[in-house]
Design a protein around this motif. Sequence first.
Motif, PDB file in Angstrom:
ATOM      1  N   THR A  50       0.635  -1.237  -0.013  1.00 31.16           N
ATOM      2  CA  THR A  50       0.137  -0.025   0.026  1.00 31.16           C
ATOM      3  C   THR A  50       0.850   1.077   0.037  1.00 31.16           C
ATOM      4  O   THR A  50       0.279   2.262  -0.378  1.00 31.16           O
ATOM      5  N   LYS A  51       2.129   1.192   0.332  1.00 34.05           N
ATOM      6  CA  LYS A  51       2.723   2.413   0.270  1.00 34.05           C
ATOM      7  C   LYS A  51       2.957   3.171  -0.924  1.00 34.05           C
ATOM      8  O   LYS A  51       2.625   4.320  -0.859  1.00 34.05           O
ATOM      9  N   ALA A  52       3.187   2.353  -1.901  1.00 32.87           N
ATOM     10  CA  ALA A  52       3.145   3.017  -3.241  1.00 32.87           C
ATOM     11  C   ALA A  52       1.974   3.913  -3.714  1.00 32.87           C
ATOM     12  O   ALA A  52       1.938   5.069  -3.808  1.00 32.87           O
ATOM     13  N   PRO A  53       0.746   3.104  -3.708  1.00 34.46           N
ATOM     14  CA  PRO A  53      -0.387   3.704  -3.920  1.00 34.46           C
ATOM     15  C   PRO A  53      -0.804   4.859  -2.746  1.00 34.46           C
ATOM     16  O   PRO A  53      -1.508   5.935  -3.350  1.00 34.46           O
ATOM     17  N   ILE A  54      -0.414   4.919  -1.604  1.00 34.57           N
ATOM     18  CA  ILE A  54      -0.522   6.005  -0.901  1.00 34.57           C
ATOM     19  C   ILE A  54       0.182   6.996  -1.170  1.00 34.57           C
ATOM     20  O   ILE A  54      -0.333   8.440  -1.293  1.00 34.57           O
ATOM     21  N   GLU A  55       1.277   6.893  -1.399  1.00 41.70           N
ATOM     22  CA  GLU A  55       2.353   8.005  -1.705  1.00 41.70           C
ATOM     23  C   GLU A  55       1.804   8.565  -3.178  1.00 41.70           C
ATOM     24  O   GLU A  55       1.967   9.920  -3.439  1.00 41.70           O
ATOM     25  N   PRO A  94       5.585  22.380 -10.514  1.00 38.80           N
ATOM     26  CA  PRO A  94       6.248  23.174  -9.211  1.00 38.80           C
ATOM     27  C   PRO A  94       6.063  21.910  -8.044  1.00 38.80           C
ATOM     28  O   PRO A  94       7.012  22.313  -6.974  1.00 38.80           O
ATOM     29  N   ALA A  95       5.402  20.975  -8.046  1.00 37.17           N
ATOM     30  CA  ALA A  95       5.471  20.135  -6.960  1.00 37.17           C
ATOM     31  C   ALA A  95       7.101  19.265  -6.954  1.00 37.17           C
ATOM     32  O   ALA A  95       7.295  18.800  -5.847  1.00 37.17           O
ATOM     33  N   GLY A  96       7.650  19.348  -8.074  1.00 36.26           N
ATOM     34  CA  GLY A  96       8.835  18.887  -8.139  1.00 36.26           C
ATOM     35  C   GLY A  96      10.153  19.804  -7.971  1.00 36.26           C
ATOM     36  O   GLY A  96      11.257  19.443  -7.983  1.00 36.26           O
ATOM     37  N   ASP A  97       9.773  21.171  -7.871  1.00 33.63           N
ATOM     38  CA  ASP A  97      10.598  22.298  -7.869  1.00 33.63           C
ATOM     39  C   ASP A  97      10.562  22.987  -6.603  1.00 33.63           C
ATOM     40  O   ASP A  97       9.883  23.770  -6.258  1.00 33.63           O
ATOM     41  N   THR A  98      11.361  22.400  -5.526  1.00 31.59           N
ATOM     42  CA  THR A  98      11.050  23.073  -4.122  1.00 31.59           C
ATOM     43  C   THR A  98      12.132  23.590  -3.524  1.00 31.59           C
ATOM     44  O   THR A  98      13.323  23.421  -4.082  1.00 31.59           O
ATOM     45  N   LEU A  99      11.757  24.523  -2.624  1.00 32.48           N
ATOM     46  CA  LEU A  99      12.870  25.164  -1.719  1.00 32.48           C
ATOM     47  C   LEU A  99      12.378  25.067  -0.432  1.00 32.48           C
ATOM     48  O   LEU A  99      11.531  25.205   0.079  1.00 32.48           O
ATOM     49  N   GLU A 100      13.379  24.798   0.727  1.00 35.54           N
ATOM     50  CA  GLU A 100      12.925  24.606   2.069  1.00 35.54           C
ATOM     51  C   GLU A 100      13.540  25.937   2.665  1.00 35.54           C
ATOM     52  O   GLU A 100      14.629  26.290   2.682  1.00 35.54           O
ATOM     53  N   LEU A 101      12.569  26.627   3.070  1.00 34.74           N
ATOM     54  CA  LEU A 101      12.981  28.123   3.665  1.00 34.74           C
ATOM     55  C   LEU A 101      12.719  27.688   5.267  1.00 34.74           C
ATOM     56  O   LEU A 101      11.803  27.414   5.817  1.00 34.74           O
ATOM     57  N   GLU A 112      -0.895  13.202  -5.846  1.00 32.45           N
ATOM     58  CA  GLU A 112      -2.102  13.468  -6.697  1.00 32.45           C
ATOM     59  C   GLU A 112      -2.801  14.676  -6.098  1.00 32.45           C
ATOM     60  O   GLU A 112      -3.262  15.834  -6.739  1.00 32.45           O
ATOM     61  N   ASP A 113      -2.740  14.765  -4.989  1.00 29.85           N
ATOM     62  CA  ASP A 113      -3.562  15.643  -3.977  1.00 29.85           C
ATOM     63  C   ASP A 113      -2.807  16.806  -3.888  1.00 29.85           C
ATOM     64  O   ASP A 113      -3.484  17.995  -4.056  1.00 29.85           O
ATOM     65  N   LEU A 114      -1.553  16.714  -3.749  1.00 29.79           N
ATOM     66  CA  LEU A 114      -0.529  18.200  -3.985  1.00 29.79           C
ATOM     67  C   LEU A 114      -0.699  18.673  -5.198  1.00 29.79           C
ATOM     68  O   LEU A 114      -0.894  20.016  -5.416  1.00 29.79           O
ATOM     69  N   ARG A 115      -0.716  17.895  -5.924  1.00 27.88           N
ATOM     70  CA  ARG A 115      -0.717  18.276  -7.660  1.00 27.88           C
ATOM     71  C   ARG A 115      -2.183  19.070  -7.834  1.00 27.88           C
ATOM     72  O   ARG A 115      -2.012  20.283  -8.357  1.00 27.88           O
ATOM     73  N   HIS A 116      -3.110  18.551  -7.297  1.00 23.08           N
ATOM     74  CA  HIS A 116      -4.524  19.255  -7.401  1.00 23.08           C
ATOM     75  C   HIS A 116      -4.515  20.568  -6.774  1.00 23.08           C
ATOM     76  O   HIS A 116      -5.023  21.589  -7.317  1.00 23.08           O
TER      77      HIS A 116
END
Length: 223
Positions: free
Chosen positions: A53-58, A82-89, A63-67
């Motif tokens: 179930t790990k892969a389906p949950i991830e 944008p979901a893959g282009d991140t910066l930790e502030l 998908e929720d994040l992208r939406h």
Amino acid sequence: MNATDHTASPALPGSLSERVARLLELGGAKHAVVLGGFSLAATLLLTVAYSLTKAPIEQSALEDLRHSLEQVIPASIHDNNPAGDTLELLVDGAPVLVYRARQAKQITGVAFETSTSGYSGDIRLLLGINKNGQLLGVRVLHHTETPGLGDKIEVSRTDWITRFTGKSLTDPPEEKWAVKKDGGPFDQFAGATITPRAVVKGVRDGLRLFAAHRDELLQEAQP
């Protein structure tokens, strides 16, 4: 032989109480082995279930994040993901994950979460802001506000949350970021002023965060 004499009986392997104790001891050992077997089997089943179930949950979370990002960062202003282009502030010692929108490799906007205290708990918001400091969109990610009253902050219930689009710290002026009851331009809900007041504050604080870290957020270093 005297009539009162008795022939000695063969020695028994322990008294009755000792034999019962021995049987209980053996039974307890077998019971422990059985329980151990069940525990091991349960652990193995949980491990297999998690791996399946790990892969389906991830994938579902992605998908929720992208939406959610699609609702606060218009597709017209980016050609990346944008979901893959991140910066930790780092803000006050706590990390804030920032999602960056780019077009022709130039940053056109960012999105990040902010939290504010509502009537019955924290309200998590996702803000999209363009490089000029204007809101591209705001959405509620999570809340526990009163159904029928405070839940009007959800876009599925009313369009109230969409009215932040285009606003900035200068429109309205920062000191006017308030609901109408407090002298600002934003509507409150009948019987539930605390919730919209909290959201207005949360959005304003998010804009302040952007203004304070604008140069870092808009740096052009590639991911």
